[in-house]
Design a protein around this motif. Sequence first.
Motif, PDB file in Angstrom:
ATOM      1  N   UNK A   1       2.029   1.011   2.823  1.00 47.84           N
ATOM      2  CA  UNK A   1       2.549   1.479   1.540  1.00 47.84           C
ATOM      3  C   UNK A   1       1.374   1.524   0.572  1.00 47.84           C
ATOM      4  N   UNK A   2       1.089   2.715   0.086  1.00 50.51           N
ATOM      5  CA  UNK A   2      -0.017   2.898  -0.852  1.00 50.51           C
ATOM      6  C   UNK A   2       0.542   3.088  -2.253  1.00 50.51           C
ATOM      7  N   UNK A   3       0.104   2.234  -3.157  1.00 49.95           N
ATOM      8  CA  UNK A   3       0.559   2.261  -4.539  1.00 49.95           C
ATOM      9  C   UNK A   3      -0.533   2.906  -5.382  1.00 49.95           C
ATOM     10  N   UNK A   4      -0.142   3.904  -6.182  1.00 50.18           N
ATOM     11  CA  UNK A   4      -1.122   4.604  -7.017  1.00 50.18           C
ATOM     12  C   UNK A   4      -1.870   3.613  -7.903  1.00 50.18           C
ATOM     13  N   UNK A   5      -3.189   3.789  -7.970  1.00 52.96           N
ATOM     14  CA  UNK A   5      -4.006   2.916  -8.812  1.00 52.96           C
ATOM     15  C   UNK A   5      -4.166   3.485 -10.217  1.00 52.96           C
ATOM     16  N   UNK A   6      -3.724   4.705 -10.423  1.00 55.98           N
ATOM     17  CA  UNK A   6      -3.809   5.361 -11.728  1.00 55.98           C
ATOM     18  C   UNK A   6      -2.856   6.559 -11.712  1.00 55.98           C
ATOM     19  N   UNK A   7      -2.474   7.046 -12.900  1.00 59.41           N
ATOM     20  CA  UNK A   7      -1.638   8.246 -12.920  1.00 59.41           C
ATOM     21  C   UNK A   7      -2.431   9.473 -12.465  1.00 59.41           C
ATOM     22  N   UNK A   8      -1.718  10.480 -11.992  1.00 60.51           N
ATOM     23  CA  UNK A   8      -2.371  11.737 -11.614  1.00 60.51           C
ATOM     24  C   UNK A   8      -2.718  11.813 -10.137  1.00 60.51           C
ATOM     25  N   UNK A   9      -3.382  12.924  -9.808  1.00 58.37           N
ATOM     26  CA  UNK A   9      -3.751  13.189  -8.410  1.00 58.37           C
ATOM     27  C   UNK A   9      -4.938  12.343  -7.985  1.00 58.37           C
ATOM     28  N   UNK A  10      -4.994  12.100  -6.682  1.00 60.72           N
ATOM     29  CA  UNK A  10      -6.141  11.371  -6.134  1.00 60.72           C
ATOM     30  C   UNK A  10      -7.357  12.283  -6.073  1.00 60.72           C
ATOM     31  N   UNK A  11      -8.538  11.757  -6.330  1.00 56.85           N
ATOM     32  CA  UNK A  11      -9.753  12.545  -6.103  1.00 56.85           C
ATOM     33  C   UNK A  11      -9.845  12.914  -4.616  1.00 56.85           C
ATOM     34  N   UNK A  12     -10.455  14.051  -4.329  1.00 54.55           N
ATOM     35  CA  UNK A  12     -10.515  14.575  -2.958  1.00 54.55           C
ATOM     36  C   UNK A  12     -10.998  13.556  -1.923  1.00 54.55           C
ATOM     37  N   UNK A  13     -12.084  12.803  -2.171  1.00 55.78           N
ATOM     38  CA  UNK A  13     -12.529  11.846  -1.134  1.00 55.78           C
ATOM     39  C   UNK A  13     -11.464  10.788  -0.807  1.00 55.78           C
ATOM     40  N   UNK A  14     -10.715  10.346  -1.814  1.00 52.89           N
ATOM     41  CA  UNK A  14      -9.663   9.360  -1.560  1.00 52.89           C
ATOM     42  C   UNK A  14      -8.480  10.011  -0.837  1.00 52.89           C
ATOM     43  N   UNK A  15      -8.133  11.217  -1.223  1.00 54.61           N
ATOM     44  CA  UNK A  15      -7.035  11.935  -0.556  1.00 54.61           C
ATOM     45  C   UNK A  15      -7.357  12.156   0.920  1.00 54.61           C
ATOM     46  N   UNK A  16      -8.612  12.435   1.242  1.00 49.53           N
ATOM     47  CA  UNK A  16      -9.014  12.615   2.643  1.00 49.53           C
ATOM     48  C   UNK A  16      -8.848  11.306   3.420  1.00 49.53           C
ATOM     49  N   UNK A  17      -9.174  10.200   2.797  1.00 55.53           N
ATOM     50  CA  UNK A  17      -9.018   8.905   3.463  1.00 55.53           C
ATOM     51  C   UNK A  17      -7.545   8.572   3.690  1.00 55.53           C
ATOM     52  N   UNK A  18      -6.695   8.958   2.740  1.00 52.84           N
ATOM     53  CA  UNK A  18      -5.255   8.740   2.913  1.00 52.84           C
ATOM     54  C   UNK A  18      -4.754   9.575   4.089  1.00 52.84           C
ATOM     55  N   UNK A  19      -5.206  10.822   4.184  1.00 50.47           N
ATOM     56  CA  UNK A  19      -4.792  11.681   5.312  1.00 50.47           C
ATOM     57  C   UNK A  19      -5.237  11.086   6.642  1.00 50.47           C
ATOM     58  N   UNK A  20      -6.407  10.489   6.688  1.00 49.71           N
ATOM     59  CA  UNK A  20      -6.864   9.845   7.924  1.00 49.71           C
ATOM     60  C   UNK A  20      -5.947   8.671   8.292  1.00 49.71           C
ATOM     61  N   UNK A  21      -5.530   7.900   7.307  1.00 44.51           N
ATOM     62  CA  UNK A  21      -4.586   6.803   7.560  1.00 44.51           C
ATOM     63  C   UNK A  21      -3.261   7.357   8.071  1.00 44.51           C
ATOM     64  N   UNK A  22      -2.786   8.438   7.451  1.00 42.89           N
ATOM     65  CA  UNK A  22      -1.514   9.049   7.840  1.00 42.89           C
ATOM     66  C   UNK A  22      -1.538   9.565   9.274  1.00 42.89           C
ATOM     67  N   UNK A  23      -2.718   9.876   9.767  1.00 39.51           N
ATOM     68  CA  UNK A  23      -2.841  10.330  11.156  1.00 39.51           C
ATOM     69  C   UNK A  23      -2.673   9.167  12.133  1.00 39.51           C
ATOM     70  N   UNK A  24      -2.859   7.942  11.641  1.00 36.38           N
ATOM     71  CA  UNK A  24      -2.800   6.767  12.509  1.00 36.38           C
ATOM     72  C   UNK A  24      -1.482   5.995  12.408  1.00 36.38           C
ATOM     73  N   UNK A  25      -0.807   6.080  11.270  1.00 44.44           N
ATOM     74  CA  UNK A  25       0.381   5.250  11.025  1.00 44.44           C
ATOM     75  C   UNK A  25       1.235   5.900   9.943  1.00 44.44           C
ATOM     76  N   UNK A  26       2.502   5.491   9.875  1.00 41.36           N
ATOM     77  CA  UNK A  26       3.378   5.967   8.798  1.00 41.36           C
ATOM     78  C   UNK A  26       2.868   5.406   7.482  1.00 41.36           C
ATOM     79  N   UNK A  27       2.730   6.289   6.505  1.00 41.40           N
ATOM     80  CA  UNK A  27       2.258   5.894   5.181  1.00 41.40           C
ATOM     81  C   UNK A  27       3.290   6.345   4.153  1.00 41.40           C
TER      82      UNK A  27
ATOM     83  N   UNK B   1       2.372   6.246  -9.681  1.00 39.21           N
ATOM     84  CA  UNK B   1       2.150   5.422 -10.862  1.00 39.21           C
ATOM     85  C   UNK B   1       3.465   5.382 -11.630  1.00 39.21           C
ATOM     86  N   UNK B   2       3.953   4.179 -11.941  1.00 35.68           N
ATOM     87  CA  UNK B   2       5.215   4.027 -12.664  1.00 35.68           C
ATOM     88  C   UNK B   2       4.918   3.252 -13.948  1.00 35.68           C
ATOM     89  N   UNK B   3       4.798   3.962 -15.083  1.00 37.80           N
ATOM     90  CA  UNK B   3       4.430   3.287 -16.339  1.00 37.80           C
ATOM     91  C   UNK B   3       5.351   2.129 -16.715  1.00 37.80           C
TER      92      UNK B   3
END
Length: 167
Positions: free
Chosen positions: A109-135, A140-142
Motif C-alpha cells: 500500500x503506497x500512501x501519497x507523500x504529497x498532493x498531485x502527480x508523482x514525478x516520472x522517476x518515482x512513477x516508474x519505480x511504482x510501475x516496477x513494484x506493480x509488476x512484482x506484486x499487487x499495489x 493525499x487526503x488533506x
Amino acid sequence: MHTGMRKGPEIWLRGPVTPPEPVPPEPAHTHAAARRFSWVGTHGGAGVSTLAAVYGGHDCGRSWPGPGDPPSVLLVARTHAAGLDTVAGAVEIFRRGRAPQGLDLDAVVLVADAPGRLPRPLAQRVRALEAAIDVYRVPWVPSWRLGELGHPPRETEALARLTGAAR
C-alpha cells in the motif's frame, strides 16, 4: 447368474424424498470482511496507524506481526524515493523467504507523500513494484492531516474491498 461385475449395495427408499434446502450463496463481501490484515510500515511516518484506523486491521507499526496478530501482511510506504526503497527491500525479504515464518505478503500500500502527480522517476519505480506484486495507492487526503479520518477515499475502493472497509 454371475457376470463377473460387482454391484454396489442396493438402496431402498421409503417415503417421499425431499431435496436438501438450497443454501444461498454468501455475498462476496462476507469473505473480505472476515479477513484481517496486519499493516506493517517499512519506514517511519508511512501512515500505518491512519490506515488501520480507516480500513481496520492490526497496526504493527514498523514491526513484524506477532503470534496473535493476523499473518496476512500489507506493507505500507510513502511514495517518496526513500519510501519506495524501503518497501522494495521488504518485498525482497518476502521473495527470498526471509520473512518470519507463517506470514503472507498480500500487497503493498503506497500512501501519497504529497498532493498531485508523482514525478516520472518515482512513477516508474511504482510501475516496477506493480509488476512484482499487487499495489494499492492511497491519495493525499488533506483531512487526515487534521485527524479527520472518516470513510476511505473514493479512489481507494479496491483497497476498501480487500480490507472489508467498503461502505
